[in-house]
Design an enzyme around this catalytic site. Structure first.
Site, PDB file in Angstrom:
ATOM      1  N   LYS A  15       0.832  -1.212   0.000  1.00 12.09           N
ATOM      2  CA  LYS A  15       0.000   0.000   0.000  1.00 12.09           C
ATOM      3  C   LYS A  15       0.868   1.265   0.000  1.00 12.09           C
ATOM      4  CE  LYS A  15      -1.997  -1.161   3.929  1.00 12.09           C
ATOM      5  NZ  LYS A  15      -1.260  -2.411   4.224  1.00 12.09           N
ATOM      6  N   ARG A  52      -9.686   0.554   8.985  1.00 12.13           N
ATOM      7  CA  ARG A  52      -9.301  -0.819   9.330  1.00 12.13           C
ATOM      8  C   ARG A  52     -10.410  -1.547  10.084  1.00 12.13           C
ATOM      9  NH1 ARG A  52      -3.381   0.153   9.152  1.00 12.13           N
ATOM     10  NH2 ARG A  52      -2.263  -1.765   9.567  1.00 12.13           N
ATOM     11  N   ARG A  65      11.713  -5.299   5.094  1.00 10.68           N
ATOM     12  CA  ARG A  65      11.400  -3.883   4.811  1.00 10.68           C
ATOM     13  C   ARG A  65      12.360  -2.918   5.499  1.00 10.68           C
ATOM     14  NH1 ARG A  65       5.304  -1.922   5.323  1.00 10.68           N
ATOM     15  NH2 ARG A  65       5.388  -2.943   7.364  1.00 10.68           N
ATOM     16  N   ARG A 118      11.137  -1.061  11.136  1.00 15.07           N
ATOM     17  CA  ARG A 118      10.078  -0.941  12.124  1.00 15.07           C
ATOM     18  C   ARG A 118      10.167  -2.031  13.178  1.00 15.07           C
ATOM     19  NH1 ARG A 118       4.699  -0.104   8.648  1.00 15.07           N
ATOM     20  NH2 ARG A 118       3.941  -1.320  10.410  1.00 15.07           N
TER      21      ARG A 118
END
Ligand code: ADP
Ligand code: ADP
Ligand code: ZN
Length: 215
Positions: free
Chosen positions: A13, A88, A127, A161
C-alpha cells in the site's frame, strides 16, 4: 479523486501510494505513519499507542478517526486523498463515509491488494525505509543501493520498524483477517471495490492499480 488502498500489512500500500503522490499529485494519508510520528515525537497519545502498535493490535477507532478528520479539514476541496491503512474496522469505514459526506467529497474506488501470507511475511521482514524521505526498500526485491544512498534523496540512514518481526506480523495478519477484511464486503456492497493481484513486480502492480482507478 479519493481512493482507499486496502490490504494486509506488507501488501504494498505504502509503495503504491508514493507513486500516486508523485504522479497524480494526490495526498497520502497513512494512519500508521501519523501514529509513528506521534510516537517518535513523544506526544501523550504517541506514548499511549506504542505498546499496542508493537504487539500488532489496533489502536482505538477514536484516535485514528480523529487523526483522519484533522487531515481532511486541513486540506482544501481540490485535494485528492489516498487513504493508506485506514479504515481498518467497520466503525472507521462508517466514520470515513460521514467525514467525506460532510466535506462534499466522494469515494471513487477502494483498491484491494491481494497477497498471500507467506509473501507478506517475507515482505515485512525485509522492509527498510529511508529515514529522511520515507522511500520504501526491501532487502531482496528493492535493495538499498550499494553506495548506501537513498535513490530519491541521497540520505544514508534507513529505519526498520519494531513491529516488522515475524511474531508481531502473525498477530497483525490475524487482526487484519478478523477486523479489516469485513470491509471487503462493505465496499463490494456499495460498488466501490476493485480487487487486484498484489503479487509481481512493483511496476506490474502499479499498472493494475492504475487500471483499477480508471487509468
Ligand atoms: P502496515 O504497514 O503493517 O499495514 P501500518 O503502518 O498501517 O501497518 O500500521 C502500523 C500499526 O499502527 C498497526 O499495526 C496498528 O497498531 C496501528 N494502526 C495504523 N492504522 C490504524 C488504524 N486505521 N486503526 C487502528 N490502528 C492502526
Ligand atoms: P504496506 O504499506 O502495505 O505495509 P509496503 O509498501 O511498505 O506495504 O511494502 C512492504 C514491503 O514489501 C517493502 O519492503 C516493499 O519494498 C516491498 N514491496 C512492495 N511492493 C512489492 C512488490 N510488488 N513486490 C515485492 N516487494 C514489494
Ligand atoms: Zn530518501
Amino acid at each position: 479523486m479519493n481512493i482507499i488502498l486496502l490490504g494486509p500489512p506488507g501488501a504494498g500500500k505504502g509503495t503504491q501510494a508514493r507513486t500516486l503522490v508523485e504522479e497524480r499529485g494526490l495526498v497520502q494519508l497513512s494512519t500508521g505513519d501519523m501514529l509513528r510520528a506521534a510516537k517518535s515525537s513523544g506526544t501523550e497519545m504517541g506514548n499511549r499507542v506504542a505498546d499496542v502498535m508493537a504487539r500488532g493490535d489496533l489502536v482505538t477507532d477514536e484516535i485514528v478517526i480523529g487523526l483522519i478528520g484533522e487531515q481532511i479539514e486541513a486540506h482544501g476541496a481540490g485535494t485528492g486523498f489516498i487513504f493508506d491503512g485506514f479504515p481498518r474496522t467497520l466503525a472507521q469505514a462508517d466514520a470515513l463515509t460521514e467525514l467525506l459526506d460532510k466535506h462534499g467529497r466522494t469515494l471513487d474506488a477502494v483498491v484491494e491488494m491481494k497477497v498471500d501470507d507467506e509473501a507478506l511475511i517475507a515482505r515485512v521482514t525485509g522492509r527498510a525505509t529511508c529515514a529522511n524521505c520515507g522511500e520504501v526498500y526491501h532487502d531482496v526485491t528493492k535493495p538499498i543501493p550499494a553506495d548506501g544512498k537513498c535513490v530519491k534523496c541521497g540520505h544514508t540512514e534507513f529505519t526498520r520498524r519494531a513491529d516488522d518481526n515475524e511474531s508481531s506480523m502473525r498477530n497483525r495478519l490475524m487482526t487484519y483477517y478478523r477486523e479489516t477484511s469485513p470491509l471487503i464486503g462493505y465496499y463490494y456492497a456499495n460498488g466501490k471495490l476493485r480487487s487486484i493481484d498484489g503479487l509481481g513486480a512493483i511496476d506490474e502492480v502499479k499498472a493494475r492499480v492504475a487500471e483499477a482507478i480508471g487509468g
